[in-house]
Write an enzyme that holds these catalytic residues in place. Structure first.
Site, PDB file in Angstrom:
ATOM      1  CE  LYS A  41      41.235  31.028  40.434  1.00 37.21           C
ATOM      2  NZ  LYS A  41      41.264  31.528  41.816  1.00 37.21           N
ATOM      3  CB  SER A  42      46.553  30.900  39.868  1.00 30.81           C
ATOM      4  OG  SER A  42      47.217  32.065  40.313  1.00 30.81           O
ATOM      5  CG  LEU A  69      45.252  28.104  44.085  1.00 30.49           C
ATOM      6  CD1 LEU A  69      46.580  27.335  44.106  1.00 30.49           C
ATOM      7  CD2 LEU A  69      45.447  29.429  43.341  1.00 30.49           C
ATOM      8  CB  CYS A 125      47.741  30.522  46.698  1.00 32.08           C
ATOM      9  SG  CYS A 125      46.061  30.212  47.286  1.00 32.08           S
ATOM     10  CG  ASN A 187      48.840  35.640  47.053  1.00 40.17           C
ATOM     11  OD1 ASN A 187      47.699  35.894  47.439  1.00 40.17           O
ATOM     12  ND2 ASN A 187      49.095  34.807  46.060  1.00 40.17           N
ATOM     13  N   GLY A 212      42.954  43.689  50.501  1.00 36.95           N
ATOM     14  CA  GLY A 212      42.313  44.988  50.656  1.00 36.95           C
ATOM     15  C   GLY A 212      43.134  45.945  51.499  1.00 36.95           C
ATOM     16  N   GLY A 238      48.569  44.894  46.826  1.00 35.42           N
ATOM     17  CA  GLY A 238      48.078  44.750  48.193  1.00 35.42           C
ATOM     18  C   GLY A 238      47.509  46.047  48.716  1.00 35.42           C
ATOM     19  N   GLY A 239      46.178  46.166  48.707  1.00 40.47           N
ATOM     20  CA  GLY A 239      45.525  47.318  49.308  1.00 40.47           C
ATOM     21  C   GLY A 239      45.468  48.567  48.445  1.00 40.47           C
ATOM     22  N   GLY A 260      43.431  44.366  42.872  1.00 40.18           N
ATOM     23  CA  GLY A 260      42.545  43.221  42.969  1.00 40.18           C
ATOM     24  C   GLY A 260      41.246  43.531  43.674  1.00 40.18           C
TER      25      GLY A 260
END
Length: 299
Positions: A41-42, A69, A125, A187, A212, A238-239, A260
């Protein structure tokens, strides 16, 4: 087995920042599910509670989130990072954020004793005021932050870019000038949803970041453009929910990928993606190097 920025990964499928990365135990769990590396996690310079709920919604074709965040800050997270490092068995990358170069270096120095394998700089972010994309849209700021962290550590420095810019290549080039060892792209994409019965935005923060399957074409294009311009490796995110998505991202120019949102459907996604890539390469008689950037060689 692949190598990226000097780190040896058993496969190219990593956990992306912000998903299952809050505790050492969760990072270890993801590693045991087959991830080639895990990203935390950031973590920032001060504790943050994040935005008010609702903070995440499932759209059916992706997710919209505005977590803001939330994190305990680096002094408290050092223990969790050390736990992950001890038992994960794969590289553990610390995602960090700050509002300026000084804050980024403070967090990096504060986590250094836990011995992460690399730092990933979150300048992307889309929904945290004063952080992330607020500074990641400025090439000078990205270059300066990257240089500051690179100068204070011998660890690899990855820079995660936002797609919410006019020209992502110029930001990638700034990170490269600052000494980045790799680029992570992308992101989430800014978006919002409105409830038509009440007229109110659904998210507590009004807008958030779209992830997604809906963002995969955006990520593919960003990775493709960055690969054309940069000399450092790119990690695509990404996706990605299946091995075909990962291969497509690698053909665009990614040396490895991060996963993710697809964790929502099951933790076996890492093993499935890794096994699928390996089977594909065996079928074709290819190595990872044959896949990475293949779309450029087909022009």
């Amino acid at each position: 087995m692949i190598e990226i920025t000097g780190l040896r990964l058993r496969n190219p499928a990593m956990l992306a920042a912000g998903i299952m990365g809050t505790t050492g135990a969760s990072l270890i769990r993801v590693a045991k599910e087959g991830a080639g590396a895990v990203v935390t996690k950031s973590i920032g310079p001060h504790p943050k509670e994040g935005h008010k709920n609702p903070g995440m919604i499932n759209l059916g074709y992706g997710f919209l989130n505005a977590m803001g965040l939330p994190n305990p800050s680096y002094p408290d997270f050092s223990y969790e990072l050390a736990v992950a490092k001890k038992d994960a068995g794969v590289p553990v990358i610390a995602s960090i954020f700050g509002g300026n170069a000084e804050e980024f270096t403070t967090v990096a120095e504060g986590l250094a004793d836990a011995e992460p394998d690399a730092f990933e700089l979150n300048v992307s972010c889309p929904h945290a005021q004063g952080y992330g994309a607020s500074i990641g849209c400025d090439a000078c700021a990205v270059e300066g932050i990257t240089a500051a962290v690179s100068d204070m550590t011998d660890l690899p420095v990855w820079v995660k870019l936002t797609p919410n810019v006019t020209d992502i290549v110029s930001i990638g080039e700034a990170a490269q000038r600052g000494g980045a060892d790799a680029i992570v792209a992308i992101n989430t994409v800014r978006g919002m949803v409105i409830d038509i019965h009440s007229g109110y935005p659904v998210l507590g923060n009004v807008f958030g970041g779209l992830s997604g399957e809906a963002v995969k074409p955006v990520a593919i294009k960003c990775v493709y453009d960055l690969h054309s311009a940069l000399e450092i490796p790119i990690i695509g995110v990404g996706g990605i929910s299946g091995w075909e998505d990962a291969v497509e991202m690698m053909m665009a120019g990614a040396s490895a990928v991060q996963i993710g949102s697809a964790v929502y459907d099951g933790m076996d996604v890492f093993r499935n993606v890794a096994d699928g890539i390996e089977s594909f390469m065996l079928q074709k008689g290819w190595s990872p190097g044959d896949i990475v950037g293949l779309a450029h060689r087909r022009e």
